[in-house]
Design a protein around this motif. Structure first.
Motif, PDB file in Angstrom:
ATOM      1  N   GLU A  79      -3.841  20.451  -0.909  1.00  0.00           N
ATOM      2  CA  GLU A  79      -3.768  20.467   0.555  1.00  0.00           C
ATOM      3  C   GLU A  79      -4.868  21.396   1.059  1.00  0.00           C
ATOM      4  O   GLU A  79      -4.897  22.569   0.716  1.00  0.00           O
ATOM      5  N   ASN A  80      -5.757  20.868   1.871  1.00  0.00           N
ATOM      6  CA  ASN A  80      -6.885  21.690   2.307  1.00  0.00           C
ATOM      7  C   ASN A  80      -6.493  22.761   3.323  1.00  0.00           C
ATOM      8  O   ASN A  80      -7.282  23.650   3.598  1.00  0.00           O
ATOM      9  N   ASP A  81      -5.276  22.709   3.842  1.00  0.00           N
ATOM     10  CA  ASP A  81      -4.830  23.730   4.789  1.00  0.00           C
ATOM     11  C   ASP A  81      -3.815  24.702   4.176  1.00  0.00           C
ATOM     12  O   ASP A  81      -3.096  25.395   4.895  1.00  0.00           O
ATOM     13  N   THR A  83      -2.190  27.906   2.830  1.00  0.00           N
ATOM     14  CA  THR A  83      -2.379  29.326   3.111  1.00  0.00           C
ATOM     15  C   THR A  83      -1.430  30.139   2.244  1.00  0.00           C
ATOM     16  O   THR A  83      -0.471  29.604   1.689  1.00  0.00           O
ATOM     17  N   TYR A 111      -7.218  33.171  -2.610  1.00  0.00           N
ATOM     18  CA  TYR A 111      -8.262  32.142  -2.548  1.00  0.00           C
ATOM     19  C   TYR A 111      -8.948  31.941  -3.892  1.00  0.00           C
ATOM     20  O   TYR A 111      -9.294  30.813  -4.242  1.00  0.00           O
ATOM     21  N   ARG A 118      -8.505  24.217  -7.808  1.00  0.00           N
ATOM     22  CA  ARG A 118      -9.243  23.128  -7.168  1.00  0.00           C
ATOM     23  C   ARG A 118     -10.451  22.713  -8.005  1.00  0.00           C
ATOM     24  O   ARG A 118     -10.748  21.519  -8.128  1.00  0.00           O
ATOM     25  N   PHE A 141     -12.874  16.537  -1.128  1.00  0.00           N
ATOM     26  CA  PHE A 141     -11.636  16.316  -0.382  1.00  0.00           C
ATOM     27  C   PHE A 141     -10.464  16.014  -1.310  1.00  0.00           C
ATOM     28  O   PHE A 141      -9.354  16.485  -1.083  1.00  0.00           O
ATOM     29  N   PHE A 145     -10.731  20.820  -1.163  1.00  0.00           N
ATOM     30  CA  PHE A 145     -11.720  21.586  -0.410  1.00  0.00           C
ATOM     31  C   PHE A 145     -11.884  21.001   0.987  1.00  0.00           C
ATOM     32  O   PHE A 145     -11.701  19.801   1.195  1.00  0.00           O
ATOM     33  N   ASN A 146     -12.253  21.873   1.928  1.00  0.00           N
ATOM     34  CA  ASN A 146     -12.447  21.449   3.320  1.00  0.00           C
ATOM     35  C   ASN A 146     -13.834  20.897   3.583  1.00  0.00           C
ATOM     36  O   ASN A 146     -14.028  20.171   4.545  1.00  0.00           O
ATOM     37  N   SER A 147     -14.795  21.305   2.770  1.00  0.00           N
ATOM     38  CA  SER A 147     -16.164  20.895   3.032  1.00  0.00           C
ATOM     39  C   SER A 147     -16.943  20.776   1.722  1.00  0.00           C
ATOM     40  O   SER A 147     -16.574  21.359   0.704  1.00  0.00           O
TER      41      SER A 147
END
Length: 172
Positions: A79-81, A83, A111, A118, A141, A145-147
């Motif tokens: 999940e890219n979000d 936390t 992180y 990841r 993705f 990763f988000n980018s």
């Protein structure tokens, strides 16, 4: 007439000082006297209570196993979000405890740990011939990763090669 304006200004300043002084004296705002605050500081110094409980080796091993097993089987890092508070809630911990545990018993921050998982996931994707149609953004993705930039930077830092080089060297 000027003296009346000056008198009004003086009265206004006096009222403001009066209100400020009595606000500070209210117990609801400042509930402790200076003597009480000094006593509290002395008690804290004497007790020297650690912020987090000392864990036995068995507790550390059990907690470490719980975290790593959860990450391996449930794969929340995809999940890219994701936390720290979200992961802590799923594990049944408070976020400050999870952060403390990761930093002090796994020697990495949240992180770093998530990015390691990841990168491992992306390595599996890059080796998988059935997913060779994915470009690097797709791999990024798919692995959480988000980018593409974050993916490339993190992948290279952990593996020492770019994702493209890795795919080229590990395609069978």
């Amino acid at each position: 007439m000027d003296w009346l304006i000056n008198l009004a200004d003086l009265v206004q300043v006096g009222v403001l000082f009066y209100m400020g002084y009595h606000t500070i004296l209210q117990k609801e705002i400042f509930p402790y006297t200076i003597a009480e605050l000094n006593d509290i500081e002395k008690i804290i110094e004497i007790r020297n209570v650690p912020a987090h409980p000392q864990l036995t080796e068995a507790q550390v091993k059990e907690t470490k196993e719980k975290i790593l097993t959860f990450l391996q089987y449930h794969k929340p890092y995809l999940e890219n979000d994701l936390t720290l508070p979200k992961l802590a809630t799923r594990l049944g911990y408070k976020s400050h405890y999870l952060s403390y545990f990761l930093n002090n018993h796994l020697n990495k921050n949240f992180y770093s740990l998530i990015n390691e998982f990841r990168v491992e996931e992306s390595k599996n994707i890059l080796r998988d011939t059935s997913k060779s149609h994915l470009n690097m953004l797709g791999v990024a993705f798919e692995s959480g990763f988000n980018s593409k930039t974050a993916f490339n930077t993190t992948f290279r830092r952990i593996t020492g090669v770019t994702p493209s080089e890795y795919r080229k060297n590990h395609m069978d």
